[in-house]
Enzyme design. Sequence first.
Site, PDB file in Angstrom:
ATOM      1  N   GLY A  17       6.289   5.868  -3.835  1.00  0.00           N
ATOM      2  CA  GLY A  17       5.819   5.021  -2.740  1.00  0.00           C
ATOM      3  C   GLY A  17       6.914   4.336  -1.942  1.00  0.00           C
ATOM      4  N   CYS A  45       8.070   0.587   0.909  1.00  0.00           N
ATOM      5  CA  CYS A  45       6.802   0.019   1.365  1.00  0.00           C
ATOM      6  C   CYS A  45       5.909  -0.375   0.197  1.00  0.00           C
ATOM      7  CB  CYS A  45       6.104   1.024   2.275  1.00  0.00           C
ATOM      8  SG  CYS A  45       4.519   0.439   2.872  1.00  0.00           S
ATOM      9  N   LYS A  63       2.440  -8.343   1.231  1.00  0.00           N
ATOM     10  CA  LYS A  63       1.080  -8.714   1.636  1.00  0.00           C
ATOM     11  C   LYS A  63       0.294  -9.310   0.464  1.00  0.00           C
ATOM     12  CE  LYS A  63       2.763  -7.749   4.686  1.00  0.00           C
ATOM     13  NZ  LYS A  63       3.968  -7.122   5.208  1.00  0.00           N
ATOM     14  N   ILE A 122      10.430  -9.868   8.324  1.00  0.00           N
ATOM     15  CA  ILE A 122      10.475 -10.001   6.859  1.00  0.00           C
ATOM     16  C   ILE A 122      10.801 -11.438   6.459  1.00  0.00           C
ATOM     17  CG2 ILE A 122      11.739  -9.254   4.780  1.00  0.00           C
ATOM     18  CD1 ILE A 122      11.932  -6.453   6.061  1.00  0.00           C
ATOM     19  N   GLY A 123      11.782 -12.046   7.127  1.00  0.00           N
ATOM     20  CA  GLY A 123      12.166 -13.421   6.808  1.00  0.00           C
ATOM     21  C   GLY A 123      11.033 -14.398   7.054  1.00  0.00           C
ATOM     22  N   MET A 141      11.632   0.478  12.175  1.00  0.00           N
ATOM     23  CA  MET A 141      11.557   0.667  10.723  1.00  0.00           C
ATOM     24  C   MET A 141      10.196   0.170  10.260  1.00  0.00           C
ATOM     25  SD  MET A 141      15.321  -0.187   9.284  1.00  0.00           S
ATOM     26  CE  MET A 141      16.603   1.058   9.259  1.00  0.00           C
ATOM     27  N   ALA A 155       6.346   1.423   8.304  1.00  0.00           N
ATOM     28  CA  ALA A 155       5.722   2.415   7.434  1.00  0.00           C
ATOM     29  C   ALA A 155       4.872   3.409   8.230  1.00  0.00           C
ATOM     30  CB  ALA A 155       4.870   1.713   6.389  1.00  0.00           C
ATOM     31  N   HIS A 156       4.086   2.888   9.197  1.00  0.00           N
ATOM     32  CA  HIS A 156       3.174   3.793   9.916  1.00  0.00           C
ATOM     33  C   HIS A 156       3.940   4.699  10.877  1.00  0.00           C
ATOM     34  CE1 HIS A 156       3.203  -0.304  11.525  1.00  0.00           C
ATOM     35  NE2 HIS A 156       3.097   0.205  12.733  1.00  0.00           N
ATOM     36  N   HIS A 163     -20.813 -10.026  18.965  1.00  0.00           N
ATOM     37  CA  HIS A 163     -20.701 -11.480  18.994  1.00  0.00           C
ATOM     38  C   HIS A 163     -21.300 -12.059  17.728  1.00  0.00           C
ATOM     39  CE1 HIS A 163     -20.695 -15.566  20.484  1.00  0.00           C
ATOM     40  NE2 HIS A 163     -21.956 -15.681  20.069  1.00  0.00           N
TER      41      HIS A 163
HETATM   42  C1  LIG Z   1       9.655  -7.031   2.488  1.00  0.00           C
HETATM   43  C2  LIG Z   1       9.266  -5.890   3.402  1.00  0.00           C
HETATM   44  C3  LIG Z   1       8.033  -5.902   4.009  1.00  0.00           C
HETATM   45  C4  LIG Z   1       7.656  -4.861   4.848  1.00  0.00           C
HETATM   46  N1  LIG Z   1       6.424  -4.910   5.410  1.00  0.00           N
HETATM   47  C5  LIG Z   1       6.035  -3.914   6.222  1.00  0.00           C
HETATM   48  C6  LIG Z   1       4.742  -3.924   6.782  1.00  0.00           C
HETATM   49  O1  LIG Z   1       3.939  -4.825   6.542  1.00  0.00           O
HETATM   50  N2  LIG Z   1       4.388  -2.891   7.591  1.00  0.00           N
HETATM   51  C7  LIG Z   1       5.260  -1.878   7.876  1.00  0.00           C
HETATM   52  O2  LIG Z   1       4.899  -0.980   8.634  1.00  0.00           O
HETATM   53  N3  LIG Z   1       6.483  -1.840   7.337  1.00  0.00           N
HETATM   54  C8  LIG Z   1       6.892  -2.825   6.517  1.00  0.00           C
HETATM   55  N4  LIG Z   1       8.123  -2.772   5.942  1.00  0.00           N
HETATM   56  C9  LIG Z   1       9.001  -1.627   6.275  1.00  0.00           C
HETATM   57  C10 LIG Z   1       8.594  -0.398   5.463  1.00  0.00           C
HETATM   58  O3  LIG Z   1       8.679  -0.688   4.098  1.00  0.00           O
HETATM   59  C11 LIG Z   1       9.477   0.785   5.819  1.00  0.00           C
HETATM   60  O4  LIG Z   1       9.466   0.990   7.216  1.00  0.00           O
HETATM   61  C12 LIG Z   1       8.998   2.053   5.136  1.00  0.00           C
HETATM   62  O5  LIG Z   1       8.979   1.898   3.746  1.00  0.00           O
HETATM   63  C13 LIG Z   1       9.878   3.235   5.512  1.00  0.00           C
HETATM   64  O6  LIG Z   1       9.408   4.369   4.861  1.00  0.00           O
HETATM   65  P1  LIG Z   1      10.345   5.608   4.522  1.00  0.00           P
HETATM   66  O7  LIG Z   1       9.460   6.627   3.929  1.00  0.00           O
HETATM   67  O8  LIG Z   1      11.155   5.971   5.698  1.00  0.00           O
HETATM   68  O9  LIG Z   1      11.395   5.078   3.439  1.00  0.00           O
HETATM   69  P2  LIG Z   1      11.276   4.216   2.115  1.00  0.00           P
HETATM   70  O10 LIG Z   1       9.958   3.590   1.976  1.00  0.00           O
HETATM   71  O11 LIG Z   1      12.473   3.341   2.099  1.00  0.00           O
HETATM   72  O12 LIG Z   1      11.360   5.298   0.958  1.00  0.00           O
HETATM   73  C14 LIG Z   1      12.511   6.031   0.712  1.00  0.00           C
HETATM   74  C15 LIG Z   1      12.467   6.529  -0.705  1.00  0.00           C
HETATM   75  O13 LIG Z   1      13.497   7.481  -0.885  1.00  0.00           O
HETATM   76  C16 LIG Z   1      14.063   7.324  -2.174  1.00  0.00           C
HETATM   77  N5  LIG Z   1      15.399   7.913  -2.152  1.00  0.00           N
HETATM   78  C17 LIG Z   1      16.457   7.550  -1.383  1.00  0.00           C
HETATM   79  N6  LIG Z   1      17.495   8.382  -1.580  1.00  0.00           N
HETATM   80  C18 LIG Z   1      17.081   9.295  -2.508  1.00  0.00           C
HETATM   81  C19 LIG Z   1      17.685  10.410  -3.099  1.00  0.00           C
HETATM   82  N7  LIG Z   1      18.941  10.784  -2.775  1.00  0.00           N
HETATM   83  N8  LIG Z   1      16.988  11.108  -4.005  1.00  0.00           N
HETATM   84  C20 LIG Z   1      15.715  10.754  -4.328  1.00  0.00           C
HETATM   85  N9  LIG Z   1      15.083   9.714  -3.781  1.00  0.00           N
HETATM   86  C21 LIG Z   1      15.760   8.996  -2.875  1.00  0.00           C
HETATM   87  C22 LIG Z   1      14.068   5.812  -2.355  1.00  0.00           C
HETATM   88  O14 LIG Z   1      14.186   5.484  -3.720  1.00  0.00           O
HETATM   89  C23 LIG Z   1      12.730   5.441  -1.750  1.00  0.00           C
HETATM   90  O15 LIG Z   1      11.715   5.470  -2.719  1.00  0.00           O
HETATM   91  C24 LIG Z   1       8.534  -3.785   5.076  1.00  0.00           C
HETATM   92  C25 LIG Z   1       9.774  -3.752   4.444  1.00  0.00           C
HETATM   93  C26 LIG Z   1      10.141  -4.787   3.613  1.00  0.00           C
HETATM   94  C27 LIG Z   1      11.474  -4.732   2.924  1.00  0.00           C
END
Ligand SMILES: Cc1cc2nc3c(=O)[nH]c(=O)nc-3n(C[C@H](O)[C@H](O)[C@H](O)COP(=O)(O)OP(=O)(O)OC[C@H]3O[C@@H](n4cnc5c(N)ncnc54)[C@H](O)[C@@H]3O)c2cc1C
Length: 467
Positions: free
Chosen positions: A39, A42, A51, A185-186, A319, A321-322, A445
């Site tokens: 996961g 995120c 959340k 985030i902050g 940056m 998730a969606h 409404h």
């Molecule tokens: C506190 C916080 C709150 C957030 N809240 C929100 C929110 O409410 N809504 C929102 O849209 N976004 C939010 N975000 C941002 C969101 O988490 C990211 O935009 C999202 O997770 C990006 O997804 P991703 O798949 O690109 O990468 P990531 O979720 O960072 O996943 C990458 C994965 O790759 C793995 N990985 C890395 N290198 C390797 C490797 N060489 N081999 C194997 N595995 C590896 C990592 O371990 C990780 O599990 C938040 C972030 C933080 C820190």
Amino acid sequence: MSSFDVVIIGSGPGGYVSAIRCAQLGFNTAIIEKYSSLGGTCLNVGCIPSKAMLASSHHYAEIKHFEDHGIELTGEVKINLAKMVARKQAVVDQTSGGVKYLMDKNKITVLEGTGSFVDATHVAVAKADGTTETIEAKNIIIATGSKPSSLPFITIDKERIITSTEALKLPEVPKHLVIIGGGVIGIELGQVYLRLGAQVSVVEYMDRIIPGMDSSLSKELTKVLKKQGMKFYVSHKVQSVERAGDVVTVQAENAKGETITLEGDYALVSVGRRPYTDGLNADKAGVKISDRGQVEVNDHLQTNVPNIYAIGDVVRGAMLAHKAEEEGTMVAELLAGQKPHIDYNLIPGVVYTWPEVAAVGQTEEQLKEAGIAYKSGSFPFKALGRARASADLDGFVKILADAKTDEVLGVHMIGARTADLIAEAVVAMEFKASAEDISRMSHAHPTFAEAVKEAALAATDNRPIHV
Ligand SMILES: Cc1cc2nc3c(=O)[nH]c(=O)nc-3n(C[C@H](O)[C@H](O)[C@H](O)COP(=O)(O)OP(=O)(O)OC[C@H]3O[C@@H](n4cnc5c(N)ncnc54)[C@H](O)[C@@H]3O)c2cc1C
């Protein structure tokens, strides 16, 4: 050697969604994740746990208003932070377990270990037991995400000088939490601890918090959070963050060149996130990484090596998730010969404070800069019956529409449930709706959604009904 049509490195929302879409399209798919919990950021240390903490602390904050509703508490109400953190972890574990279930259901091979390129069609997976398995792939998707970034002079000790990851599992409520960086985030984590009783000070380099969003949202959120007790030091450049025992001292310089000193027991460094490619050995496949550390991609999310793609936080763009999910889906469909498209202008941004903040499309600042003539219509939540019934009076919805055509160009909202309300604006803009189109649709409404209709009426020809 095992061989796959698609190998995805990283199981965040970009990677795991892409894996599912690849499997749905008939590709023999594998996903590599270095942690045992799927996961990504995120699910494990980002969206979901933050959340969960926001939800728990919101319940606590609401108790203060129970008497207004005729609910009298006779006993003492206390925080059990350990239990709150344990609940958050249970939510994370359940959600991550759900991703594992989806991998199994879609017959996706999950490989636990760190993936690194051997060449453009082979990936080595280094496992926790010290063994390495090398697999072959026709196509590879880099979805390695991001990590918290810091400032060169700050040492993150993960105890008192912390990132968001540690802030999600603190052993105690800080007495004074100093937050460096007033981005999403902050501010979200700041509100969690503010509600739990901490003094919270935010030091921000720019002249306002959530600086990427429309300035009207930033202004309203600042006003509401100040009312709740959060302190802001905007236009302040942090110069040093030092720890001595349990005391953390943050020094920052304001626009006049004066230095302020803030003493706290914790400092949260939330100055952004950096793309993560450590240990990936991208060079062995010949994949280009930019000076900013991002994997370089074209409009099809393809790297300079034709069979290697990259998605999510590790590439350019918001940056979120969606956004990562959309990109994961897009690459899978491109590989299947389809013609998917992402409109990056229509990816909403949300801050999950209460009131929530949500936006899509262009801000007023962007429209002015681009010289686009626009009209603006706003509607305050305090004029809504639904908002008064639940005492959620802060905030407004603002719709920006093209001055000539009335096409909606941007929607900016702060108030109760706007994280969900923004979906209506995305749909409207996806279908190139005018403000008048929205204003002529029936909205139930009493709902918070009526504020969207009223703002559309205001934008169309300044004729809201309830103000
Ligand atoms: C506190 C916080 C709150 C957030 N809240 C929100 C929110 O409410 N809504 C929102 O849209 N976004 C939010 N975000 C941002 C969101 O988490 C990211 O935009 C999202 O997770 C990006 O997804 P991703 O798949 O690109 O990468 P990531 O979720 O960072 O996943 C990458 C994965 O790759 C793995 N990985 C890395 N290198 C390797 C490797 N060489 N081999 C194997 N595995 C590896 C990592 O371990 C990780 O599990 C938040 C972030 C933080 C820190």
